[in-house]
Design a protein around this motif. Structure first.
Motif, short mmCIF file in Angstrom:
data_model
loop_
_atom_site.label_atom_id
_atom_site.label_comp_id
_atom_site.label_asym_id
_atom_site.label_seq_id
_atom_site.Cartn_x
_atom_site.Cartn_y
_atom_site.Cartn_z
N LYS A 189 36.55 49.88 38.37
CA LYS A 189 36.99 50.17 39.57
C LYS A 189 36.60 49.07 40.48
O LYS A 189 37.56 48.42 41.17
CB LYS A 189 36.82 51.57 40.14
CG LYS A 189 37.82 51.74 41.31
CD LYS A 189 37.20 53.34 41.82
CE LYS A 189 38.05 53.46 43.19
NZ LYS A 189 37.34 54.96 43.81
N ALA A 190 35.30 48.80 40.54
CA ALA A 190 35.15 47.78 41.38
C ALA A 190 35.44 46.47 41.05
O ALA A 190 35.80 45.57 42.00
CB ALA A 190 33.45 47.50 41.19
N ALA A 191 35.55 46.02 39.73
CA ALA A 191 36.20 44.78 39.32
C ALA A 191 37.65 44.82 39.95
O ALA A 191 38.10 43.79 40.40
CB ALA A 191 36.25 44.70 37.86
N ARG A 192 38.63 45.74 39.53
CA ARG A 192 39.90 45.57 40.04
C ARG A 192 40.11 45.35 41.74
O ARG A 192 40.92 44.74 42.36
CB ARG A 192 40.57 46.99 39.90
CG ARG A 192 41.07 47.12 38.42
CD ARG A 192 41.99 48.25 38.31
NE ARG A 192 41.93 49.39 38.47
CZ ARG A 192 41.27 50.28 37.95
NH1 ARG A 192 40.77 49.99 36.80
NH2 ARG A 192 40.82 51.65 38.21
N LEU A 193 39.30 46.23 42.29
CA LEU A 193 39.18 46.14 43.91
C LEU A 193 38.68 44.63 44.24
O LEU A 193 39.32 44.12 45.10
CB LEU A 193 38.58 47.19 44.57
CG LEU A 193 39.09 48.45 44.44
CD1 LEU A 193 38.28 49.66 44.96
CD2 LEU A 193 40.45 48.42 45.22
N ALA A 194 37.57 44.27 43.75
CA ALA A 194 37.08 42.90 43.94
C ALA A 194 38.00 41.81 43.54
O ALA A 194 38.22 40.96 44.48
CB ALA A 194 35.71 42.79 43.36
N ALA A 195 38.77 42.18 42.61
CA ALA A 195 39.73 41.05 42.12
C ALA A 195 40.77 40.97 43.19
O ALA A 195 41.37 39.87 43.59
CB ALA A 195 40.38 41.36 40.88
N ILE A 196 41.35 42.13 43.69
CA ILE A 196 42.44 42.02 44.55
C ILE A 196 41.84 41.22 45.84
O ILE A 196 42.75 40.66 46.36
CB ILE A 196 42.93 43.71 45.07
CG1 ILE A 196 43.68 44.12 43.68
CG2 ILE A 196 43.78 43.53 46.20
CD1 ILE A 196 43.85 45.70 43.72
N LEU A 197 40.62 41.79 46.30
CA LEU A 197 40.29 41.06 47.54
C LEU A 197 40.17 39.60 47.42
O LEU A 197 40.61 38.93 48.43
CB LEU A 197 38.67 41.85 47.85
CG LEU A 197 38.02 40.93 48.82
CD1 LEU A 197 38.69 41.21 50.32
CD2 LEU A 197 36.54 41.46 49.14
N CYS A 198 39.76 39.12 46.20
CA CYS A 198 39.53 37.95 45.98
C CYS A 198 40.93 36.90 46.04
O CYS A 198 40.93 35.95 46.58
CB CYS A 198 38.80 37.44 44.60
SG CYS A 198 38.51 35.80 44.07
N LEU A 199 41.90 37.78 45.41
CA LEU A 199 43.15 36.86 45.44
C LEU A 199 43.82 37.12 46.76
O LEU A 199 44.35 36.01 47.11
CB LEU A 199 44.16 37.73 44.56
CG LEU A 199 43.57 37.55 42.89
CD1 LEU A 199 44.80 38.66 42.11
CD2 LEU A 199 44.16 36.38 42.65
#
Lengths: 43, 240
Positions: free
Chosen positions: B151-161
């Motif tokens: 979950k952290a990876a998905r949310l962090a990826a969205i924040l990064c994009l």
């Protein structure tokens, strides 16, 4: 031309190389820590 | 090459020799670049000796943006193809990029004080760079705040994009707004406006930063893979 300015130059280089040095040391120590633990578990 | 390295086993075998090689290349490039920029490059006819701050400030600015672009690409791969190693790469790069963005802001302030007469100005370039630094910190905090790594990876990826939208703003801020910064003087149409005696040490230092990033991101990724192995073994009851 701006005269002097070496204080700012040395400050910038000190912060840069100090910062990069600390970063490299932290990364290396973290890697060593986890590599040791993985090795202890024979992973 | 990237497909080949997307296998964690292959990555571990590759990075075992590539990380020290990159680190050695960084030491050599920075070892050459340091005396070149501090002693052998000329003073500027207007800025005097303070121009030497450029050799540590500009590479930090370039690669703080470059590292975020790397993270955005890795996040995209992680989000679309659910590739675990891509998430590991993005997360491993974040503290390095944050350090570079922080160094860019500090050295920029140290350069601005004698040349512009101010440590800080809320102009387009400095403000957008500060936003980039804060985005790095938010990205790191987000990973730490969520226990479920997927979950952290998905949310962090969205924040990064989403955060990557800031990259063209940082780059073009000197053209879009009236600012204390000069327009692009190295990568521009019509060739570089910087004298070769200054371009040499600048590119050498930039290469040193890049090699250092390569070494540190691989080391951070290796640590993350070792940690996952240890935690998986622990979860299976493998640790006494």
């Amino acid at each position: 031309m701006i005269e002097g300015g070496w204080t700012f130059v040395f400050g910038a280089y000190g912060v840069t190389f100090g910062g990069l040095g600390v970063l490299a040391a932290v990364v290396a120590l973290r890697l060593r820590h986890w590599a040791k633990r993985a090795k202890a578990l024979q992973l | 090459m990237l497909t080949y390295l997307s296998n964690p086993q292959r990555f571990m075998a590759f990075s075992a020799w590539a990380a020290p090689l990159f680190f050695a290349a960084a030491v050599i490039a920075l070892g050459v670049g340091l005396p070149w920029s501090l002693v052998f490059s000329p003073a500027d006819y207007q800025q005097g000796e303070t121009v030497r701050i450029m050799y540590v400030h500009v590479p930090a600015a370039w690669w703080s943006m470059g590292v975020f672009a790397f993270m955005a690409a890795a996040s995209f791969v992680g989000l679309v193809w659910r590739h675990a190693l891509a998430d590991v790469a993005a997360r491993a790069a974040a503290p390095i990029g944050a350090t570079l963005a922080g160094l860019c802001l500090i050295t920029g302030s140290l350069w601005g004080a004698p040349t512009w007469g101010t440590w800080w100005e809320w102009d387009g370039r400095m403000t957008s760079m500060l936003v980039l630094f804060v985005t790095y910190l938010g990205y790191i905090a987000l990973w730490s705040a969520i226990e479920d790594e997927e979950k952290a990876a998905r949310l962090a990826a969205i924040l990064c994009l989403v955060g990557a939208i800031n990259l063209p703003i940082v780059h073009f801020s000197v053209e879009w707004w009236s600012t204390l910064h000069q327009p692009a003087s190295i990568v521009r149409s019509g060739g570089s406006a910087i004298h070769p005696s200054m371009l040499g040490p600048l590119l050498t230092m930039a290469a040193g930063y890049l090699f250092l990033f390569g070494a540190l991101v691989m080391m951070n990724m290796r640590a993350a893979i070792f940690r996952r192995r240890v935690e998986s073994a622990r979860a299976r009851g493998g640790e006494a």
